[in-house]
Write an enzyme that holds these catalytic residues in place. Structure first.
Site, PDB file in Angstrom:
ATOM      1  N   GLY A  47       0.912  -1.214  -0.128  1.00 24.77           N
ATOM      2  CA  GLY A  47      -0.009   0.075   0.013  1.00 24.77           C
ATOM      3  C   GLY A  47       0.868   1.225   0.061  1.00 24.77           C
ATOM      4  O   GLY A  47       1.838   1.319  -0.594  1.00 24.77           O
ATOM      5  N   GLU A  48       0.650   2.145   0.682  1.00 27.12           N
ATOM      6  CA  GLU A  48       1.205   3.362   1.067  1.00 27.12           C
ATOM      7  C   GLU A  48       1.957   3.452   2.401  1.00 27.12           C
ATOM      8  O   GLU A  48       1.267   3.616   3.365  1.00 27.12           O
ATOM      9  CB  GLU A  48       0.395   4.537   0.595  1.00 27.12           C
ATOM     10  CG  GLU A  48       1.205   5.832   0.892  1.00 27.12           C
ATOM     11  CD  GLU A  48       2.629   6.120  -0.019  1.00 27.12           C
ATOM     12  OE1 GLU A  48       2.607   5.445  -1.114  1.00 27.12           O
ATOM     13  OE2 GLU A  48       3.630   6.305   0.665  1.00 27.12           O
ATOM     14  N   SER A  49       3.216   3.289   2.458  1.00 27.85           N
ATOM     15  CA  SER A  49       3.860   2.976   3.828  1.00 27.85           C
ATOM     16  C   SER A  49       3.800   4.397   4.738  1.00 27.85           C
ATOM     17  O   SER A  49       3.676   4.237   5.880  1.00 27.85           O
ATOM     18  CB  SER A  49       5.293   2.775   3.621  1.00 27.85           C
ATOM     19  OG  SER A  49       6.056   3.620   2.821  1.00 27.85           O
ATOM     20  N   CYS A  79       5.941  -5.282   0.143  1.00 30.40           N
ATOM     21  CA  CYS A  79       6.087  -4.134  -0.460  1.00 30.40           C
ATOM     22  C   CYS A  79       5.956  -2.856   0.676  1.00 30.40           C
ATOM     23  O   CYS A  79       7.145  -2.830   1.436  1.00 30.40           O
ATOM     24  CB  CYS A  79       5.147  -3.936  -1.419  1.00 30.40           C
ATOM     25  SG  CYS A  79       5.574  -2.511  -2.605  1.00 30.40           S
ATOM     26  N   ARG A 106      12.855   3.540  -1.068  1.00 34.31           N
ATOM     27  CA  ARG A 106      11.274   3.391  -1.742  1.00 34.31           C
ATOM     28  C   ARG A 106      11.104   4.209  -3.137  1.00 34.31           C
ATOM     29  O   ARG A 106      11.934   4.888  -3.323  1.00 34.31           O
ATOM     30  CB  ARG A 106      10.635   4.489  -0.629  1.00 34.31           C
ATOM     31  CG  ARG A 106      10.499   3.840   0.793  1.00 34.31           C
ATOM     32  CD  ARG A 106       9.561   4.947   1.412  1.00 34.31           C
ATOM     33  NE  ARG A 106       8.214   4.996   0.876  1.00 34.31           N
ATOM     34  CZ  ARG A 106       7.603   6.306   0.822  1.00 34.31           C
ATOM     35  NH1 ARG A 106       8.097   7.201   1.263  1.00 34.31           N
ATOM     36  NH2 ARG A 106       6.512   6.266   0.143  1.00 34.31           N
ATOM     37  N   ILE A 133       5.193  -3.243  -7.762  1.00 33.93           N
ATOM     38  CA  ILE A 133       4.546  -1.988  -8.034  1.00 33.93           C
ATOM     39  C   ILE A 133       4.812  -0.859  -7.075  1.00 33.93           C
ATOM     40  O   ILE A 133       4.929  -0.821  -5.883  1.00 33.93           O
ATOM     41  CB  ILE A 133       2.950  -2.187  -7.664  1.00 33.93           C
ATOM     42  CG1 ILE A 133       2.414  -3.315  -8.428  1.00 33.93           C
ATOM     43  CG2 ILE A 133       1.869  -0.894  -7.797  1.00 33.93           C
ATOM     44  CD1 ILE A 133       0.923  -3.729  -7.658  1.00 33.93           C
ATOM     45  N   ARG A 134       5.542   0.086  -7.829  1.00 31.84           N
ATOM     46  CA  ARG A 134       6.249   1.361  -6.955  1.00 31.84           C
ATOM     47  C   ARG A 134       7.090   0.647  -5.901  1.00 31.84           C
ATOM     48  O   ARG A 134       7.007   1.046  -4.793  1.00 31.84           O
ATOM     49  CB  ARG A 134       5.219   2.412  -6.661  1.00 31.84           C
ATOM     50  CG  ARG A 134       4.914   3.186  -8.016  1.00 31.84           C
ATOM     51  CD  ARG A 134       3.810   4.367  -7.770  1.00 31.84           C
ATOM     52  NE  ARG A 134       4.377   5.210  -6.677  1.00 31.84           N
ATOM     53  CZ  ARG A 134       5.228   6.121  -7.078  1.00 31.84           C
ATOM     54  NH1 ARG A 134       5.985   6.192  -8.193  1.00 31.84           N
ATOM     55  NH2 ARG A 134       5.721   6.968  -6.186  1.00 31.84           N
ATOM     56  N   HIS A 170       4.617  -8.485  -4.370  1.00 29.95           N
ATOM     57  CA  HIS A 170       3.321  -8.745  -4.055  1.00 29.95           C
ATOM     58  C   HIS A 170       2.664 -10.213  -4.059  1.00 29.95           C
ATOM     59  O   HIS A 170       2.000 -10.334  -5.164  1.00 29.95           O
ATOM     60  CB  HIS A 170       2.161  -7.742  -4.584  1.00 29.95           C
ATOM     61  CG  HIS A 170       2.347  -6.199  -4.310  1.00 29.95           C
ATOM     62  ND1 HIS A 170       1.306  -5.732  -3.253  1.00 29.95           N
ATOM     63  CD2 HIS A 170       2.905  -5.207  -4.994  1.00 29.95           C
ATOM     64  CE1 HIS A 170       1.675  -4.644  -3.065  1.00 29.95           C
ATOM     65  NE2 HIS A 170       2.673  -4.158  -3.891  1.00 29.95           N
ATOM     66  N   GLU A 172       0.589 -11.659  -2.631  1.00 31.87           N
ATOM     67  CA  GLU A 172      -1.033 -11.861  -2.555  1.00 31.87           C
ATOM     68  C   GLU A 172      -1.584 -11.188  -3.745  1.00 31.87           C
ATOM     69  O   GLU A 172      -2.629 -11.764  -3.874  1.00 31.87           O
ATOM     70  CB  GLU A 172      -1.690 -10.870  -1.297  1.00 31.87           C
ATOM     71  CG  GLU A 172      -1.462  -9.353  -1.612  1.00 31.87           C
ATOM     72  CD  GLU A 172      -0.210  -8.657  -1.603  1.00 31.87           C
ATOM     73  OE1 GLU A 172       0.803  -9.291  -1.789  1.00 31.87           O
ATOM     74  OE2 GLU A 172      -0.278  -7.495  -1.895  1.00 31.87           O
TER      75      GLU A 172
HETATM   76  N1  GLN Z   1       5.692   3.042  -2.853  1.00 34.68           N
HETATM   77  C1  GLN Z   1       4.963   2.606  -1.828  1.00 34.68           C
HETATM   78  C2  GLN Z   1       5.564   3.012  -0.596  1.00 34.68           C
HETATM   79  O1  GLN Z   1       6.555   3.648  -0.490  1.00 34.68           O
HETATM   80  C3  GLN Z   1       5.008   0.918  -1.654  1.00 34.68           C
HETATM   81  C4  GLN Z   1       4.345   0.453  -2.984  1.00 34.68           C
HETATM   82  C5  GLN Z   1       3.587  -0.984  -2.621  1.00 34.68           C
HETATM   83  O2  GLN Z   1       3.234  -1.182  -1.359  1.00 34.68           O
HETATM   84  N2  GLN Z   1       2.930  -1.500  -3.854  1.00 34.68           N
HETATM   85  O3  GLN Z   1       5.025   2.931   0.521  1.00 34.68           O
END
Ligand code: GLN
Length: 186
Positions: A47-49, A79, A106, A133-134, A170, A172
């Site tokens: 997600g977005e840390s 991630c 990151r 993903i990113r 990921h 999952e």
């Molecule tokens: N870019 C996200 C972060 O820095 C991590 C990306 C992800 O969990 N798919 O939190």
């Protein structure tokens, strides 16, 4: 057995679906009362840390989850979850749990505008489908006891350290349940 999944933001439902396929019970961790009975394992989803860290801090979840990890409860961070576990984040950003002795970078890794798929071995698991993903990558390991499980494009993307598994990708989002099984085996 019940695995706790941090469910503040991100891909927590997909981890729940993976555990369901393995007939393993889970519960979402959303506040401290969800930790009253100790989980047998913990999953920190992607997600977005920065959002996850902020919410976990506000909800008083940082210290109790850190204590569980330090007590030896098996944990898998995927991630953003890997970022939450890491001891250091490039640029000096605040860490969340800081229990995994690695330094991560990151959003700095990846072809195709930061999202791509690859297949590779993850420790003893062969040909695991990896979705990035990113994604973060592990820039440095900070302990000799870190086991490197995968290197993709010259970057470390999966490690194991005692009761902790951290991966940049990921699991999952695939139908491959072997990494979830690795967590359960701990
Ligand atoms: N870019 C996200 C972060 O820095 C991590 C990306 C992800 O969990 N798919 O939190």
């Amino acid at each position: 057995m019940a695995v706790g999944i941090l469910a503040l933001q991100g891909a927590f439902q997909e981890h729940a679906d993976s555990l369901e396929k393995l007939s393993v019970k889970y519960k979402f961790i959303r506040n401290t009362s969800d930790l009253e009975s100790m989980p047998d394992g913990i999953i920190l989803p992607g997600g977005e840390s920065t959002v996850q860290r902020k919410l976990a801090k506000e909800l008083g979840l940082l210290a109790p989850i850190k204590a569980l990890i330090e007590k030896g409860v098996p944990v898998m961070g995927t991630c953003a979850g890997l970022i939450l576990l890491s001891q250091e984040i490039a640029g000096g950003e605040d860490t969340a749990f800081g229990t995994l002795p690695v330094a991560v970078c990151r959003n700095a890794y990846g072809r195709q505008l930061g999202s791509f798929s690859a297949t590779g071995n993850v420790g003893e698991i062969s040909d695991f489908p990896m979705r990035f993903i990113r994604a973060p990558y592990i820039e440095r390991t900070l302990s000799d006891d870190i086991e490197i499980l995968n290197i993709t494009d010259n970057r470390i993307t999966a490690v194991k350290y005692k009761n902790q598994i951290g991966v940049s990708f990921h699991p999952e989002l695939t139908n491959d349940l072997r990494l979830h099984k690795m967590l359960l085996s701990l």
